[in-house]
Design an enzyme around this catalytic site. Structure first.
Site, PDB file in Angstrom:
ATOM      1  N   SER A 103      10.689   1.094  18.535  1.00  0.00           N
ATOM      2  CA  SER A 103      10.240   1.988  19.603  1.00  0.00           C
ATOM      3  C   SER A 103      11.050   1.784  20.872  1.00  0.00           C
ATOM      4  O   SER A 103      11.394   2.753  21.564  1.00  0.00           O
ATOM      5  CB  SER A 103       8.759   1.754  19.898  1.00  0.00           C
ATOM      6  OG  SER A 103       7.947   2.163  18.814  1.00  0.00           O
ATOM      7  N   GLU A 145       0.251  13.029  28.712  1.00  0.00           N
ATOM      8  CA  GLU A 145      -0.650  12.797  29.833  1.00  0.00           C
ATOM      9  C   GLU A 145      -2.023  12.353  29.332  1.00  0.00           C
ATOM     10  O   GLU A 145      -2.349  12.537  28.144  1.00  0.00           O
ATOM     11  CB  GLU A 145      -0.778  14.075  30.668  1.00  0.00           C
ATOM     12  CG  GLU A 145       0.532  14.482  31.317  1.00  0.00           C
ATOM     13  CD  GLU A 145       0.391  15.573  32.358  1.00  0.00           C
ATOM     14  OE1 GLU A 145       1.384  15.871  33.027  1.00  0.00           O
ATOM     15  OE2 GLU A 145      -0.729  16.119  32.506  1.00  0.00           O
ATOM     16  N   TRP A 174       0.624   6.246  27.862  1.00  0.00           N
ATOM     17  CA  TRP A 174       1.165   5.718  26.613  1.00  0.00           C
ATOM     18  C   TRP A 174       2.692   5.789  26.603  1.00  0.00           C
ATOM     19  O   TRP A 174       3.306   6.262  25.656  1.00  0.00           O
ATOM     20  CB  TRP A 174       0.579   6.440  25.393  1.00  0.00           C
ATOM     21  CG  TRP A 174      -0.906   6.417  25.336  1.00  0.00           C
ATOM     22  CD1 TRP A 174      -1.763   7.470  25.473  1.00  0.00           C
ATOM     23  CD2 TRP A 174      -1.730   5.254  25.157  1.00  0.00           C
ATOM     24  NE1 TRP A 174      -3.066   7.046  25.388  1.00  0.00           N
ATOM     25  CE2 TRP A 174      -3.082   5.696  25.189  1.00  0.00           C
ATOM     26  CE3 TRP A 174      -1.466   3.900  24.971  1.00  0.00           C
ATOM     27  CZ2 TRP A 174      -4.140   4.821  25.047  1.00  0.00           C
ATOM     28  CZ3 TRP A 174      -2.528   3.031  24.821  1.00  0.00           C
ATOM     29  CH2 TRP A 174      -3.850   3.482  24.857  1.00  0.00           C
ATOM     30  N   ARG A 255      11.622  11.808  16.357  1.00  0.00           N
ATOM     31  CA  ARG A 255      10.883  11.853  15.091  1.00  0.00           C
ATOM     32  C   ARG A 255      11.799  11.553  13.910  1.00  0.00           C
ATOM     33  O   ARG A 255      11.368  10.955  12.927  1.00  0.00           O
ATOM     34  CB  ARG A 255      10.241  13.231  14.924  1.00  0.00           C
ATOM     35  CG  ARG A 255       9.087  13.498  15.857  1.00  0.00           C
ATOM     36  CD  ARG A 255       8.758  14.969  15.928  1.00  0.00           C
ATOM     37  NE  ARG A 255       7.623  15.235  16.794  1.00  0.00           N
ATOM     38  CZ  ARG A 255       7.329  16.419  17.302  1.00  0.00           C
ATOM     39  NH1 ARG A 255       8.103  17.470  17.020  1.00  0.00           N
ATOM     40  NH2 ARG A 255       6.286  16.574  18.087  1.00  0.00           N
ATOM     41  N   GLU A 375       4.705  10.915  18.709  1.00  0.00           N
ATOM     42  CA  GLU A 375       5.737  11.906  18.352  1.00  0.00           C
ATOM     43  C   GLU A 375       5.176  12.983  17.418  1.00  0.00           C
ATOM     44  O   GLU A 375       5.871  13.525  16.572  1.00  0.00           O
ATOM     45  CB  GLU A 375       6.963  11.252  17.693  1.00  0.00           C
ATOM     46  CG  GLU A 375       7.437   9.959  18.319  1.00  0.00           C
ATOM     47  CD  GLU A 375       7.971  10.120  19.722  1.00  0.00           C
ATOM     48  OE1 GLU A 375       7.926  11.233  20.259  1.00  0.00           O
ATOM     49  OE2 GLU A 375       8.417   9.119  20.294  1.00  0.00           O
ATOM     50  N   THR A 377       1.015  14.080  15.861  1.00  0.00           N
ATOM     51  CA  THR A 377       0.018  13.573  14.930  1.00  0.00           C
ATOM     52  C   THR A 377       0.203  14.210  13.549  1.00  0.00           C
ATOM     53  O   THR A 377       0.934  15.186  13.376  1.00  0.00           O
ATOM     54  CB  THR A 377      -1.400  13.895  15.433  1.00  0.00           C
ATOM     55  OG1 THR A 377      -1.565  15.329  15.436  1.00  0.00           O
ATOM     56  CG2 THR A 377      -1.633  13.359  16.837  1.00  0.00           C
TER      57      THR A 377
END
Length: 396
Positions: A103, A145, A174, A255, A375, A377
């Site tokens: 990440s 957000e 996040w 992704r 990225e 769900t």
């Protein structure tokens, strides 16, 4: 009539012979990243995870820069100019160590650097990209957000003009790397539509408190971004894009790395289960000799190497300029979902030991619960594919 060539011996680590698809340069990239991760991450990551910290992140970033892993598929400005497949192989090896390390690299290269490289001015590129490629400056990407995760069109962060300047206000949530970043790419509403801004994090009004009490991605820096009337010059706006296609284009690139990376977490868990099954004895013999255990291992191997083959195919399409966003959704949906199932099955083979940090399986499983969500769900990727298959838009 000449005899047919004899096939090579079966390799449990590469049962489909996928290494045959890689050229020497691909293998060199993979081996370099694997060696770095084995030396600098694997001996320490269980302790980092248990403590919920990633110490020395700036030093790690500089080391990753020195091996060309930051923005590695970008060209110029100090970037390595590697192929998409090579970048994917790097993501796989990094996530085989830990999702948090992958990440760090993905957000730096595929989001923050990619946004500046794709949409930025020459001045922005020259100011930031060389230092980000070397790891001197860490970047973050502010899109999500608190109240608008899967719906970025609903963002409330707003940028207004004040003379020649821009003034940004809002919150992002996040955000990987946020508390250690020197620069943030922040997306905000303007009177002209959604725009991206290059925000030095030392600007008055900018803060990035770290998010604590996570049970996933614990060896990773995750933050909130708070923008309280942050004043920026006119040259801070990314000139090359207006609208959601800007941030969504960056997300597609990130992704793609997850399609590969998730298979790294799966491979690590599978290898731990296979090794354990060969040595752990019950009822007088290794548990790998029992039919039910072999069935689990066979199923895990099939899904793991199918996933790697899928990632490789998408990488070749990306290198050829033929990869569509729907195909990336296909890859992320399948590979992350199967990686989680591989981790869960591996845990059953390890029994009670599967929950111990002496083994990587539970750490990978909890990390992948975050990877499944960020990225895009599962539901978002299902709807992307559903729309592509039917021609009907279910997002509305």
């Amino acid at each position: 009539m000449s005899a047919s060539p004899k096939p090579p011996a079966f390799d449990p680590a590469d049962p489909l012979g996928l290494d045959d698809l890689l050229d020497p340069e691909d293998l060199a990239v993979r081996d370099t990243v694997r060696s770095w991760a084995a030396d600098r991450v694997l001996p320490y990551v269980a302790d980092w995870y248990e403590k919920g910290e990633l110490p020395g992140i700036r030093e790690l970033a500089r080391e990753l820069g020195s091996i060309g892993a930051l923005g590695m598929s970008l060209t110029g400005y100090g970037c390595a100019g590697a192929s998409s497949v090579q970048y994917g192989l790097a993501c796989l090896e990094l996530e085989a160590a830990d999702s948090g390390i992958r990440s760090l690299v993905s957000v730096q290269g595929s989001l923050a650097m990619y946004a500046i490289h794709r949409y930025g001015s020459e001045e922005q590129k020259n100011e930031w990209l060389p230092r980000m490629a070397s790891g001197e400056v860490i970047g973050c990407f502010g899109l999500t957000e608190p109240d608008h995760g899967s719906d970025p069109a609903g963002m409330r962060t707003f940028a207004k003009r004040d003379g020649d300047d821009w003034v940004l206000s809002g919150r992002k949530m996040w955000i990987t790397n946020g508390s250690v970043a020197g620069v943030a790419v922040v997306w905000a509403r303007t009177e002209d539509g959604i725009r991206g801004f290059v925000v030095p994090t030392d600007r008055p009004g900018f803060s990035a408190p770290e998010i604590k009490h996570k049970w996933s991605l614990r060896a990773s820096v995750t933050s909130e971004l708070v923008l309280d009337d942050v004043r920026l010059p006119a040259g801070a706006v990314l000139p090359g894009v207006t609208g959601l296609r800007g941030p969504l284009g960056c997300l597609s690139h990130a992704r793609y790395g997850i399609v590969w990376g998730s298979m790294g977490a799966a491979r690590s868990s599978f290898e731990a289960a296979l090794d354990y099954a060969r040595t752990r004895e019950q009822f007088g013999r290794p548990i790998g000799g029992f039919q039910l255990t072999q069935a689990k291992l066979a199923d895990m191997a099939v899904e793991l190497h199918k996933g790697i083959l899928l990632a490789h195919h998408l990488g070749r399409r990306m290198d050829a300029g033929r990869l569509r966003p729907e195909q990336i959704s296909f890859g992320k949906l399948n590979n992350v979902r199967e990686a989680i199932e591989i981790c869960r099955t591996a845990r059953t083979i390890l029994g009670a030991n599967g929950i111990s940090l002496e083994y990587p399986v539970m750490r990978h499983a909890t990390n992948l619960e975050s990877v499944l969500t960020y990225e895009g769900t599962v539901e978002m990727h299902q709807l992307v594919l559903g729309k592509a298959l039917t021609g009907l838009d279910a997002f509305r």
